[in-house]
Design an enzyme around this catalytic site. Structure first.
Site, PDB file in Angstrom:
ATOM      1  N   TRP A 103       0.797  -1.558  -0.230  1.00  0.00           N
ATOM      2  CA  TRP A 103       0.048   0.426   0.641  1.00  0.00           C
ATOM      3  C   TRP A 103       0.888   1.277   0.135  1.00  0.00           C
ATOM      4  CZ3 TRP A 103      -4.556   0.066  -1.870  1.00  0.00           C
ATOM      5  CH2 TRP A 103      -5.123  -1.260  -2.260  1.00  0.00           C
ATOM      6  N   ASP A 173      -1.676   6.346   6.765  1.00  0.00           N
ATOM      7  CA  ASP A 173      -3.082   5.516   6.125  1.00  0.00           C
ATOM      8  C   ASP A 173      -3.226   4.557   7.074  1.00  0.00           C
ATOM      9  OD1 ASP A 173      -4.511   4.046   4.454  1.00  0.00           O
ATOM     10  OD2 ASP A 173      -2.748   3.902   2.860  1.00  0.00           O
ATOM     11  N   LYS A 197     -12.623  -1.640   7.294  1.00  0.00           N
ATOM     12  CA  LYS A 197     -11.712  -2.609   7.703  1.00  0.00           C
ATOM     13  C   LYS A 197     -12.098  -2.395   8.980  1.00  0.00           C
ATOM     14  CE  LYS A 197      -8.624  -2.001   4.133  1.00  0.00           C
ATOM     15  NZ  LYS A 197      -8.633  -3.102   3.005  1.00  0.00           N
TER      16      LYS A 197
HETATM   17  C1  LIG Z   1      -3.292   0.120   3.969  1.00  0.00           C
HETATM   18  C2  LIG Z   1      -4.511   0.238   2.979  1.00  0.00           C
HETATM   19  N1  LIG Z   1      -4.171   1.854   2.757  1.00  0.00           N
HETATM   20  C3  LIG Z   1      -5.402   2.358   1.401  1.00  0.00           C
HETATM   21  C4  LIG Z   1      -6.383   1.016   0.786  1.00  0.00           C
HETATM   22  C5  LIG Z   1      -6.920   0.986  -0.429  1.00  0.00           C
HETATM   23  O1  LIG Z   1      -8.514   0.896   0.160  1.00  0.00           O
HETATM   24  P1  LIG Z   1      -9.598   1.310  -0.731  1.00  0.00           P
HETATM   25  O2  LIG Z   1     -10.049   0.096  -1.381  1.00  0.00           O
HETATM   26  O3  LIG Z   1     -10.822   2.314  -0.095  1.00  0.00           O
HETATM   27  O4  LIG Z   1      -9.038   2.561  -1.540  1.00  0.00           O
HETATM   28  C6  LIG Z   1      -6.274  -0.473   1.584  1.00  0.00           C
HETATM   29  C7  LIG Z   1      -7.298  -1.340   0.635  1.00  0.00           C
HETATM   30  O5  LIG Z   1      -7.337  -2.636   1.407  1.00  0.00           O
HETATM   31  C8  LIG Z   1      -5.388  -0.554   2.100  1.00  0.00           C
HETATM   32  O6  LIG Z   1      -5.411  -2.030   3.278  1.00  0.00           O
END
Ligand SMILES: Cc1ncc(COP(=O)(O)O)c(C=O)c1O
Length: 362
Positions: A103, A173, A197
């Site tokens: 991520w 994040d 989540k």
């Molecule tokens: C740590 C992290 N950042 C960003 C995201 C992306 O999130 P979204 O699907 O809401 O764009 C996720 C999704 O699993 C994630 O686990």
């Protein structure tokens, strides 16, 4: 209530049964309005109460200082990967990143579209199995901010402590660990998280941001992608994901009723201990992916001796009512996501299943 799976999905993920039941009760007629939340105007006083109520509960539970704004946005955490540099990376500045894995990497790629980036620490050489050592962190002097991914959902690593960044704004994040443990919000300029989540269903992204950072966004940015648009309009500039915001409110109420965020952390520790102990006491049959001091309390990643055996594990687990134990397709292996709403009973059942599987295959 029957037939609830042992849900270890990585996201969207388990929601508390109590939350689902309350939503079910209120589904057709919310607060005597004669309609559901989904059918009412987002300009109605009832929905404004839902919106404000969820914001203030989040402030209370997460200890958000009064000089921070709470925004409910759309587009997922992935849109924040772009909105952050669009709004906060000025000309001649650098966006600094800790590269902890899948991520973080996506956030870096997106920032590169808008300006200079620097990776100031990385665990890529170890396949991202740990949070890099940040004790001697050197940030470029022109850093606009340092971005970290507090919990890497795919690799299963989590910051145990956050870096000191001096005058440089820290951005986190927290999509996969928000509200799972207490955080000193004042250390961060901004925290963001997709809700799906730890905070509720998909469809809404939570942004917690210090107000001086978003008082005036650059004029060249499209209206919907400017933070100041959403600040000025209390997240009601356009039609919000009203049902998702409502469910986040119910989820926050559930966390409060269970003692708040510190209680959640203890609960999460108790749950994950059952599974990590099973891994550690298996004599190498199960191998944890993450280094012990970088292990996540949210996404528990582990491997077996062969991919064949991992496939068999997933297949048998599904036959016994477990869901979501296959690792992310990019890294393979196995993963159990144990977010706030995952009950202790699910983790006990998983630890038992793992013990039994080892007996039959070890
Ligand atoms: C740590 C992290 N950042 C960003 C995201 C992306 O999130 P979204 O699907 O809401 O764009 C996720 C999704 O699993 C994630 O686990």
């Amino acid at each position: 209530m029957t037939n609830r799976a042992y849900n270890f999905n990585a996201g969207p993920a388990a929601l508390p049964l109590e939350v689902l039941q309350q939503a079910q009760q209120e589904f057709i007629d919310y607060a005597g309005a004669g309609m559901s939340i989904m059918e009412m105007s987002h300009r109605s006083s009832i929905f404004e109460q839902v919106n404000d109520g969820a914001q203030s509960l989040l402030r209370e539970l997460f200890g958000i200082p009064s000089n921070y704004k709470v925004l409910f946005l759309q587009g997922g955490a992935s849109t924040q990967f772009a909105m952050i540099p669009m709004n906060l990376l000025g000309a001649g500045q650098t966006a600094a990143f800790v590269n902890t894995g899948s991520w973080a990497d996506k956030a870096i790629k997106e920032a590169k579209l808008f300006g200079e980036t620097a990776i100031v620490a990385s665990s890529e050489s170890d396949k991202f199995n740990r949070i890099p050592d940040l004790s001697n962190l050197q940030l470029p002097t022109n850093s606009a901010y340092l971005h970290i991914t507090s919990n890497e959902t795919i690799e299963g690593t989590q910051f145990a402590a956050y870096p000191e960044t001096g005058n440089v704004t820290l951005i986190g994040d927290m999509s996969s660990d928000i509200l799972s443990r207490p955080v000193d919000v004042s250390k961060f300029g901004m925290i963001y998280a997709g809700a799906q989540k730890n905070l509720g269903p998909s469809g809404v992204t939570i942004v917690i941001v210090r107000e001086d950072l978003v008082s005036e966004s650059p004029k060249s940015i499209p209206t919907m992608l400017r933070y100041d648009t959403h600040v000025k309009n209390n997240s009601l500039y356009n039609t919000p994901p009203s049902f998702s915001v409502y469910l986040v409110g119910l989820m926050l109420k559930w966390v409060k009723e269970r003692g708040g965020v510190a209680a959640m952390e203890q609960f999460n520790r108790d749950k994950t201990k059952l599974i990590y102990d099973t891994i550690d006491n298996s004599g190498g049959f199960y191998r944890g992916f993450a280094d012990a001091n970088s292990r996540s309390l949210m996404n528990l990643t582990f491997r077996l001796g062969s991919e064949e055996l991992e496939k068999q594990f997933v297949k048998e687990s599904e036959q016994q009512g477990f869901v979501g134990l296959k690792g992310h397709r990019s890294v393979g292996g196995l993963r159990a996501s144990t977010y706030n709403a995952v009950p202790l009973e699910s983790c006990k059942a998983l630890a038992d299943f793992m013990g039994d599987f080892q007996k039959r295959n070890g």
